[in-house]
Scaffold this active site. Sequence first.
Site, PDB file in Angstrom:
ATOM      1  N   ASP A 295       0.861  -1.176   0.000  1.00  0.00           N
ATOM      2  CA  ASP A 295       0.000   0.000   0.000  1.00  0.00           C
ATOM      3  C   ASP A 295       0.908   1.240   0.000  1.00  0.00           C
ATOM      4  OD1 ASP A 295      -2.169   1.682   0.012  1.00  0.00           O
ATOM      5  OD2 ASP A 295      -3.220   0.659   1.630  1.00  0.00           O
TER       6      ASP A 295
HETATM    7  C1  BGC Z   1      -5.174   3.093   0.184  1.00  0.00           C
HETATM    8  C2  BGC Z   1      -5.334   2.001  -0.847  1.00  0.00           C
HETATM    9  C3  BGC Z   1      -5.252   2.560  -2.240  1.00  0.00           C
HETATM   10  C4  BGC Z   1      -3.939   3.327  -2.386  1.00  0.00           C
HETATM   11  C5  BGC Z   1      -3.733   3.904  -3.768  1.00  0.00           C
HETATM   12  C6  BGC Z   1      -3.994   3.976  -0.095  1.00  0.00           C
HETATM   13  O1  BGC Z   1      -4.001   5.089   0.737  1.00  0.00           O
HETATM   14  O2  BGC Z   1      -5.067   2.507   1.454  1.00  0.00           O
HETATM   15  O3  BGC Z   1      -6.564   1.345  -0.665  1.00  0.00           O
HETATM   16  O4  BGC Z   1      -5.350   1.528  -3.179  1.00  0.00           O
HETATM   17  O5  BGC Z   1      -3.929   4.378  -1.449  1.00  0.00           O
HETATM   18  O6  BGC Z   1      -4.640   4.890  -4.062  1.00  0.00           O
END
Ligand code: BGC
Length: 758
Positions: A295
């Site tokens: 993530d």
């Molecule tokens: C979130 C994810 C997301 C990623 C990219 C993160 O802050 O936890 O769910 O896919 O950002 O946007």
Amino acid sequence: MRGAKNLLAAIALGMAALIALVLTGATGAAVQGGTKAGAGRLDPKPGIEKKIDELLKQMTLDEKLQQLQLDADWEITDDGARAGVGSVFSLTDPVRINHLQHIAVEQSRLHIPILFAFDTIHGYRTVFPTPLGEASSFDPSVPTADDTIGARETATVGIKQIYSPMVDLSHEPRWGRIAEGAGEDPYLGSVFAAARVEAAQGADYSALDKVVTSVKHFAAYGQPEGGREYNTTDMSEQRLRNFYLPPFKAAIEAGAGTVMCSFNAISGVPGCANHETETDILKKEWKFDGFIESDYTAVDELIRHGIAGNGADAAEAALNAGTDSEMVSTNIRDNAQQLLADHRITMGRIDDAVRRILRVKFRAGLFDQPYVDQAKATDPTSFVTAADRAAERAAAGKSMVLLKNDGGALPLDPTKSVAVIGPLGNDQHDMLGPWWGRGRDEDAVSVYDGIKAQNPDTTFVQGCTIAHTEPPDNTPNDVCGADAGFAEAVAAARTADQVVLALGESREQSGEAASRIDIDLPGLQQELIDAIKATGKPFVVVLFNGRPLTLGKVDASAPAILEAWFPGVQAGNAVADVLFGKVNPGGKLPVSFPQQVGQIPIYYNHEPTGRPCNPAAKYNSRYRDLPTCAPLYSFGYGLSYSTFELSNLRLSAQTMPRRGRISASVDVANTAGPKGDEVVQLYIHDPVASISQPVRRLRGFQRITLDPGAKKTVTFTLDAGDVGFYDNRGRFVVEPGQIDVFASTSSVGGLTASFTVR
Ligand code: BGC
């Protein structure tokens, strides 16, 4: 209910009478109707591994490390594309996607295309209801429609990977991201996870209208302590495997090609440095051969988690645990050379990570068709078509849950005048909910417009305002704040025949980084209800929100409550369909609604205690200041304009061999009211097991439509995958003994029967 795959052994559990059958790979969460188990692991394009061998032979260390890098749209440069960056996310401009892809394919030394990714969570332009809302449909055709359209729109602009489905089971309504998942139940979550993967990827995700899915957030991200975003979690092995992992497993069995590791730590080990979940379970036990991306900066955050002293430590921990690709931060790319020299990581592991990423790129067809059709991608008629809007409207209608309907307050009479009142009454922005993809407010139909389209004699008065602030501006009363002046609203109510109160949360109050300690209706909305009630006019409350709210006061004051969630682009039309009875509501809650925040966590499939709750006595598992142990609305609950009755629950046998199956049938009749839907639910309970079993566990459901007076028989099949469970050593066990079966229309009550597993 596909049953066990590998029968390993019958083992004694140390209790003379208990012989458990240990089944590794038992689904533990199979899906009525079945899925294409392991579809993603059947290499649809033979020869890929040889092509990867050839590329790996030619790649320099630097080129390999570039493949492991996942840049954000604001980070990627032409030079990055030329150097061979692996993936880019959040870039949705097809012109720039093509520009960068041309550089990668034509100017990088080995011509490896970039994998472009995006968070298509509940739609790209055609925004569907938030996933928690869709789960209320108890109908897998709803997420199927969402992901079919979402994948097509996303792929149209040149994106081949979506960071979806989000399959984090949660018992935490304080946590804003509960909106993104399917609620509190592992079985329902598994059915929805599989449906989303199959719809988005199809049989072959190289198809021009398909994308590869990334299942997230691995793992147990839905249970942050205190419901506070990004917070840690601590849990037993059995809890992890029986509750949190099944939806991931179902998604992997449905073929999900990629996985995202989570921000949070489980028992002190962060998701992106967790060898047990990433390598032992996902890659080895489940035989997942795609890649895991971190993530957002989660590799770097290993330092602040306190398990890495610096970027090199973080890179080592992440890579060695099984993380293959690093999002935004660059610790792996920056430190791998030194880590190799110091023998802290191996070239074998780097090659494995690169192989996994290239495998997904080959399967996605990127080497054959790297470019996007710009004309199609910039043609407005490629998005939010009339057919897509119709599908979204149907999905939104199916996702609404009728929580209360005293005295037949609903449906409304379309020939009588309506006053739409409330902060969300003429709102487009909030109807799309959190994670709105590239949805546009102007695509959304407001409640006022939707109702007016079906009844021109409709007026609107907001009553109080809604703001859209983001932290650090802490404005808990974004909705219906202290500025509320209700006089005009009260006057409008007095002149109308009936009132629709459109209340709830702003979309910013749900989603990521939106935990709340108070989940009552925000601001002065209860006061607005009270003011309208005082007029004596018939009124109903329609709620728009991303999480369970504490609705005790609303329930006590409003004759009818429709939970609409955030319904998506056709919000107002879908709400009007239900309010006027064109659509008979049939949704059920995928998550418990607590009476009070202090009851959290509260969920239907809890384990028993030695002193079950008894509000009439003292020394038992209860709260002194709450006269009940029940939630306000239970999992599986939801009303209809019709009345349904279940009868004649019968089993196909009294005993089930551990390797056999048994079926449960029940009749369901529409005994009063119009044509409508009922969700028949099948729960089980194992009253005596080696570890305490949940008081009920959902193992089947079917949403069926019945004409007035009609009756149907619904049949469910149970096997070892249903009656077994994971123990605290991570083994799937099927124990002999009694299994109780409940057929019901919510997680409470219903018909019961029992059989014995031998
Ligand atoms: C979130 C994810 C997301 C990623 C990219 C993160 O802050 O936890 O769910 O896919 O950002 O946007």
